[in-house]
Motif scaffolding. Structure first.
Motif, PDB file in Angstrom:
ATOM      1  N   PHE A 220       0.629  -1.395  -0.137  1.00  0.00           N
ATOM      2  CA  PHE A 220       0.046  -0.077   0.130  1.00  0.00           C
ATOM      3  C   PHE A 220       0.930   1.264   0.020  1.00  0.00           C
ATOM      4  CE2 PHE A 220      -2.196   3.514   2.141  1.00  0.00           C
ATOM      5  CZ  PHE A 220      -3.425   3.646   1.298  1.00  0.00           C
ATOM      6  N   ARG A 221       1.912   1.326   0.968  1.00  0.00           N
ATOM      7  CA  ARG A 221       2.849   2.133   0.842  1.00  0.00           C
ATOM      8  C   ARG A 221       3.430   2.789  -0.712  1.00  0.00           C
ATOM      9  NH1 ARG A 221       4.931  -0.041   5.385  1.00  0.00           N
ATOM     10  NH2 ARG A 221       6.863  -0.597   4.482  1.00  0.00           N
ATOM     11  N   ASN A 222       3.947   1.610  -1.116  1.00  0.00           N
ATOM     12  CA  ASN A 222       4.296   1.878  -2.542  1.00  0.00           C
ATOM     13  C   ASN A 222       3.268   2.422  -3.427  1.00  0.00           C
ATOM     14  OD1 ASN A 222       6.764   0.821  -1.510  1.00  0.00           O
ATOM     15  ND2 ASN A 222       6.579  -1.258  -2.435  1.00  0.00           N
ATOM     16  N   THR A 223       2.124   1.850  -3.497  1.00  0.00           N
ATOM     17  CA  THR A 223       1.265   2.185  -4.586  1.00  0.00           C
ATOM     18  C   THR A 223       0.619   3.654  -4.011  1.00  0.00           C
ATOM     19  OG1 THR A 223      -0.918   1.762  -5.652  1.00  0.00           O
ATOM     20  CG2 THR A 223      -0.962   1.282  -3.411  1.00  0.00           C
ATOM     21  N   LEU A 224       0.623   3.926  -2.794  1.00  0.00           N
ATOM     22  CA  LEU A 224       0.431   5.504  -2.505  1.00  0.00           C
ATOM     23  C   LEU A 224       1.421   6.328  -3.220  1.00  0.00           C
ATOM     24  CD1 LEU A 224      -1.637   6.881  -0.502  1.00  0.00           C
ATOM     25  CD2 LEU A 224       0.334   7.037   0.911  1.00  0.00           C
ATOM     26  N   LYS A 225       2.802   5.915  -3.000  1.00  0.00           N
ATOM     27  CA  LYS A 225       3.793   7.036  -3.468  1.00  0.00           C
ATOM     28  C   LYS A 225       3.918   6.858  -4.794  1.00  0.00           C
ATOM     29  CE  LYS A 225       8.667   7.570  -2.305  1.00  0.00           C
ATOM     30  NZ  LYS A 225       9.736   6.954  -1.577  1.00  0.00           N
ATOM     31  N   GLU A 226       3.749   5.751  -5.612  1.00  0.00           N
ATOM     32  CA  GLU A 226       4.041   5.510  -6.994  1.00  0.00           C
ATOM     33  C   GLU A 226       2.872   5.975  -7.786  1.00  0.00           C
ATOM     34  OE1 GLU A 226       5.514   1.782  -7.571  1.00  0.00           O
ATOM     35  OE2 GLU A 226       6.911   2.166  -6.157  1.00  0.00           O
ATOM     36  N   GLU A 227       1.662   5.895  -7.431  1.00  0.00           N
ATOM     37  CA  GLU A 227       0.276   6.048  -8.136  1.00  0.00           C
ATOM     38  C   GLU A 227      -0.582   7.349  -7.514  1.00  0.00           C
ATOM     39  OE1 GLU A 227      -1.313   2.391 -10.069  1.00  0.00           O
ATOM     40  OE2 GLU A 227      -0.619   1.474  -8.054  1.00  0.00           O
ATOM     41  N   PHE A 228      -0.902   7.312  -6.151  1.00  0.00           N
ATOM     42  CA  PHE A 228      -1.719   8.127  -5.663  1.00  0.00           C
ATOM     43  C   PHE A 228      -1.057   9.498  -5.645  1.00  0.00           C
ATOM     44  CE2 PHE A 228      -3.377  10.562  -2.164  1.00  0.00           C
ATOM     45  CZ  PHE A 228      -4.528  11.009  -2.561  1.00  0.00           C
TER      46      PHE A 228
ATOM     47  N   ASN B 276      -6.036  12.611 -15.179  1.00  0.00           N
ATOM     48  CA  ASN B 276      -5.506  12.274 -14.055  1.00  0.00           C
ATOM     49  C   ASN B 276      -6.519  12.073 -13.188  1.00  0.00           C
ATOM     50  OD1 ASN B 276      -2.256  12.240 -13.977  1.00  0.00           O
ATOM     51  ND2 ASN B 276      -2.842  13.832 -15.324  1.00  0.00           N
ATOM     52  N   LEU B 277      -7.511  12.832 -13.224  1.00  0.00           N
ATOM     53  CA  LEU B 277      -8.902  12.362 -12.231  1.00  0.00           C
ATOM     54  C   LEU B 277      -9.380  11.141 -12.334  1.00  0.00           C
ATOM     55  CD1 LEU B 277     -10.721  15.819 -12.615  1.00  0.00           C
ATOM     56  CD2 LEU B 277      -9.906  14.668 -10.373  1.00  0.00           C
ATOM     57  N   GLN B 278      -9.302  10.527 -13.639  1.00  0.00           N
ATOM     58  CA  GLN B 278      -9.907   9.255 -13.837  1.00  0.00           C
ATOM     59  C   GLN B 278      -9.133   8.087 -13.076  1.00  0.00           C
ATOM     60  OE1 GLN B 278      -8.596   6.571 -15.888  1.00  0.00           O
ATOM     61  NE2 GLN B 278     -10.457   5.336 -15.823  1.00  0.00           N
ATOM     62  N   LYS B 279      -7.875   8.444 -13.397  1.00  0.00           N
ATOM     63  CA  LYS B 279      -7.109   7.523 -12.406  1.00  0.00           C
ATOM     64  C   LYS B 279      -6.770   7.747 -11.088  1.00  0.00           C
ATOM     65  CE  LYS B 279      -3.302   7.463 -16.255  1.00  0.00           C
ATOM     66  NZ  LYS B 279      -3.318   6.047 -16.685  1.00  0.00           N
ATOM     67  N   LEU B 280      -7.042   9.067 -10.420  1.00  0.00           N
ATOM     68  CA  LEU B 280      -6.953   9.265  -9.196  1.00  0.00           C
ATOM     69  C   LEU B 280      -8.482   8.750  -8.583  1.00  0.00           C
ATOM     70  CD1 LEU B 280      -5.511  10.605  -6.778  1.00  0.00           C
ATOM     71  CD2 LEU B 280      -7.064  12.762  -7.448  1.00  0.00           C
ATOM     72  N   SER B 281      -9.422   8.897  -9.330  1.00  0.00           N
ATOM     73  CA  SER B 281     -10.762   8.084  -8.788  1.00  0.00           C
ATOM     74  C   SER B 281     -10.985   6.831  -8.824  1.00  0.00           C
ATOM     75  CB  SER B 281     -11.761   8.915  -9.733  1.00  0.00           C
ATOM     76  OG  SER B 281     -13.340   8.429  -9.158  1.00  0.00           O
ATOM     77  N   SER B 282     -10.270   5.963  -9.965  1.00  0.00           N
ATOM     78  CA  SER B 282     -10.225   4.674  -9.899  1.00  0.00           C
ATOM     79  C   SER B 282      -9.286   4.040  -8.774  1.00  0.00           C
ATOM     80  CB  SER B 282      -9.562   4.279 -11.281  1.00  0.00           C
ATOM     81  OG  SER B 282     -10.265   4.814 -12.441  1.00  0.00           O
ATOM     82  N   TRP B 283      -7.917   4.865  -8.574  1.00  0.00           N
ATOM     83  CA  TRP B 283      -7.322   4.343  -7.524  1.00  0.00           C
ATOM     84  C   TRP B 283      -7.976   4.334  -5.964  1.00  0.00           C
ATOM     85  CZ3 TRP B 283      -5.343   5.630  -2.913  1.00  0.00           C
ATOM     86  CH2 TRP B 283      -4.068   4.877  -2.271  1.00  0.00           C
ATOM     87  N   ALA B 284      -8.709   5.408  -5.638  1.00  0.00           N
ATOM     88  CA  ALA B 284      -9.330   5.534  -4.453  1.00  0.00           C
ATOM     89  C   ALA B 284     -10.513   4.648  -4.451  1.00  0.00           C
ATOM     90  CB  ALA B 284      -9.949   6.868  -4.484  1.00  0.00           C
ATOM     91  N   PHE B 285     -10.980   4.190  -5.795  1.00  0.00           N
ATOM     92  CA  PHE B 285     -12.089   3.017  -5.477  1.00  0.00           C
ATOM     93  C   PHE B 285     -11.567   1.785  -5.226  1.00  0.00           C
ATOM     94  CE2 PHE B 285     -15.063  -0.012  -7.412  1.00  0.00           C
ATOM     95  CZ  PHE B 285     -16.251   0.575  -6.655  1.00  0.00           C
ATOM     96  N   GLU B 286     -10.522   1.700  -5.511  1.00  0.00           N
ATOM     97  CA  GLU B 286      -9.534   0.234  -5.138  1.00  0.00           C
ATOM     98  C   GLU B 286      -9.109   0.266  -3.832  1.00  0.00           C
ATOM     99  OE1 GLU B 286      -6.019  -2.680  -6.879  1.00  0.00           O
ATOM    100  OE2 GLU B 286      -6.714  -1.025  -8.070  1.00  0.00           O
ATOM    101  N   HIS B 287      -8.417   1.457  -3.746  1.00  0.00           N
ATOM    102  CA  HIS B 287      -7.612   1.529  -2.147  1.00  0.00           C
ATOM    103  C   HIS B 287      -8.179   2.135  -1.187  1.00  0.00           C
ATOM    104  CE1 HIS B 287      -4.328  -0.435  -4.155  1.00  0.00           C
ATOM    105  NE2 HIS B 287      -4.678   0.382  -5.299  1.00  0.00           N
TER     106      HIS B 287
ATOM    107  N   LYS C  36     -18.542   4.237  -9.016  1.00  0.00           N
ATOM    108  CA  LYS C  36     -18.106   3.371 -10.170  1.00  0.00           C
ATOM    109  C   LYS C  36     -18.688   3.889 -11.425  1.00  0.00           C
ATOM    110  CE  LYS C  36     -17.300  -1.552 -11.087  1.00  0.00           C
ATOM    111  NZ  LYS C  36     -17.577  -1.399 -12.657  1.00  0.00           N
ATOM    112  N   THR C  37     -20.087   4.129 -11.258  1.00  0.00           N
ATOM    113  CA  THR C  37     -20.899   4.697 -12.362  1.00  0.00           C
ATOM    114  C   THR C  37     -20.018   5.731 -13.155  1.00  0.00           C
ATOM    115  OG1 THR C  37     -23.022   3.972 -11.633  1.00  0.00           O
ATOM    116  CG2 THR C  37     -22.903   5.728 -13.411  1.00  0.00           C
TER     117      THR C  37
END
Length: 305
Positions: free
Chosen positions: A204-212, A234-245, A259-260
Motif C-alpha cells: 500500500f505504501r508503494n502504490t500510494l507513493k508511486e500512483e496516488f 489524471n482525475l480518472q486515474k485518481l478516482s479509480s485508485w481511490a475506488f480500489e484502495h 463506479k458509474t
C-alpha cells in the motif's frame, strides 16, 4: 463589535496524501460560515458547554500564547460558536472554530496580509495543528489555516505552504466541481486509523507513493493552470485508485455512483476530507449530463469552468 465570520474550507486535492507529504490544494467555501456570539439561541447552551471544555484545553496547552482569562470570562458569559458548517462533512467545522478562537484571543496574533511569508504561514499551521488536535486526535493544522486566511492555498509539502491563484471561474461554464451529500456525517478519527493500518503494509505504501501521489500532484498542476483535458485524464486515474484502495472510506451510499462515474467517464468522484460519510467531491466536464446519473443525490456546485 461584530465578530468576524469564518468560512468553511474544501480540500480539493491531497486527502490522506498530505500526511505523506503529497501536494494539496485547498479553497475557502463561503456557503458555510461560523462566528463567536453571545446572543442566546437554542444551540447556544450546547455549543457553550463544548467551548467550556475547549477553553480548559487552550489554557492547559497555550497559557502564555492566549488571553485565557478573557476566553474563560467570555465562556462564563455565555459565548458560543454560531455555525451552519455541518459537522463530520469534511468542510472544516472544527477548523472554523479554531480560527475564530485564535483570531479573538491569540496574544501575538499573526495578521493576514499580502506579504505573509512562508515562515509565518508555517508557524500558523503548527499552532493550528495543536489547537485542532483536541477535536481529531491529530491535526495537520491545514483546515484552520484555510478558514483563517480565507484564500486558496497550495501545499507543496508539510513545511511549504503558499497562497495560489486559481483560473477564473465561469458562471455559465459547462464543467463543474461539485459536492455530493452522502446523507450522513463521517467521523475523522476512525477513517484516519484505517489509513494508518493500511500504511503498515509495504504494498500500500508503494502504490500510494508511486500512483496516488503522482496522480494527485498532476491534478493540482493542471487544475491551477486551467488545463482541463490532462486534469480529467489524471482525475480518472485518481478516482479509480481511490475506488480500489480507499473503499472503506467511501460512504456506502455512494459506492455505486462512484463506479458509474468511472465506467461512463461522465464525472469522477473523490473524497472530501477523511470520508466515511459527509460530502464527496465530484468533477465533470458536463454538469448537466452528470446530474442525470446522480439524480438520486443532492449536488452542490462549488466551481464552474
Amino acid at each position: 463589535m461584530k465578530n468576524p465570520l469564518f468560512y468553511a474550507k474544501i480540500l480539493l486535492f491531497g486527502e490522506y496524501g498530505i500526511i505523506e507529504n503529497s501536494k494539496g490544494l485547498t479553497i475557502p467555501y463561503n456557503f458555510y460560515q461560523g462566528a463567536l456570539k453571545f446572543e442566546p439561541s437554542e444551540m447556544a447552551a450546547d455549543s457553550n458547554a463544548h467551548l467550556r471544555k475547549y477553553a480548559h484545553y487552550i489554557t492547559e496547552h497555550f497559557s502564555n500564547q492566549f488571553d485565557t482569562e478573557a476566553l474563560h470570562r467570555d465562556v462564563e458569559a455565555g459565548m458560543y460558536f454560531d455555525s451552519n458548517i455541518p459537522q463530520g462533512y469534511g468542510v472544516g467545522s472544527s477548523g472554523a472554530l479554531v480560527a475564530a478562537i485564535y483570531d479573538k484571543y491569540a496574544l501575538n496574533k499573526i495578521e493576514i496580509h499580502n506579504d505573509l511569508t512562508k515562515e509565518k504561514i508555517s508557524e500558523l499551521k503548527a499552532t493550528f495543528g495543536l489547537m485542532e488536535s483536541y477535536f481529531h486526535g491529530k491535526s495537520s493544522g491545514i483546515d484552520p489555516l484555510i478558514c483563517y486566511m480565507n484564500i486558496p492555498l497550495l501545499i507543496q509539502s508539510k513545511d511549504d505552504i503558499s497562497t495560489v491563484g486559481l483560473p477564473e471561474a465561469s458562471a455559465n461554464g459547462k464543467g463543474a466541481v461539485f459536492l455530493i451529500n452522502s446523507g450522513e456525517p463521517g467521523e475523522t478519527a476512525p477513517m484516519v486509523q484505517i489509513f494508518f493500518e493500511k500504511m503498515k503494509k509495504e504494498g500500500f505504501r508503494n502504490t500510494l507513493k508511486e500512483e496516488f501521489i503522482k496522480y494527485n500532484n498532476a491534478c493540482i498542476e493542471y487544475f491551477v493552470k486551467g488545463e482541463y483535458n490532462p486534469l480529467f485524464h489524471n482525475l480518472q486515474k485518481l478516482s479509480s485508485w481511490a475506488f480500489e484502495h480507499f473503499r472503506p472510506m467511501i460512504p456506502q451510499k455512494l459506492v455505486n455512483a462512484w463506479k458509474t462515474g468511472i465506467d461512463t467517464n461522465t464525472y469522477y468522484l473523490k473524497l472530501c476530507g477523511s470520508g466515511g460519510g459527509g460530502y464527496v467531491l465530484g468533477f465533470t466536464q458536463d454538469y448537466e449530463k452528470a446530474k442525470t446519473y446522480l439524480k438520486d443525490f443532492n449536488t452542490e456546485v462549488i466551481y464552474r469552468f
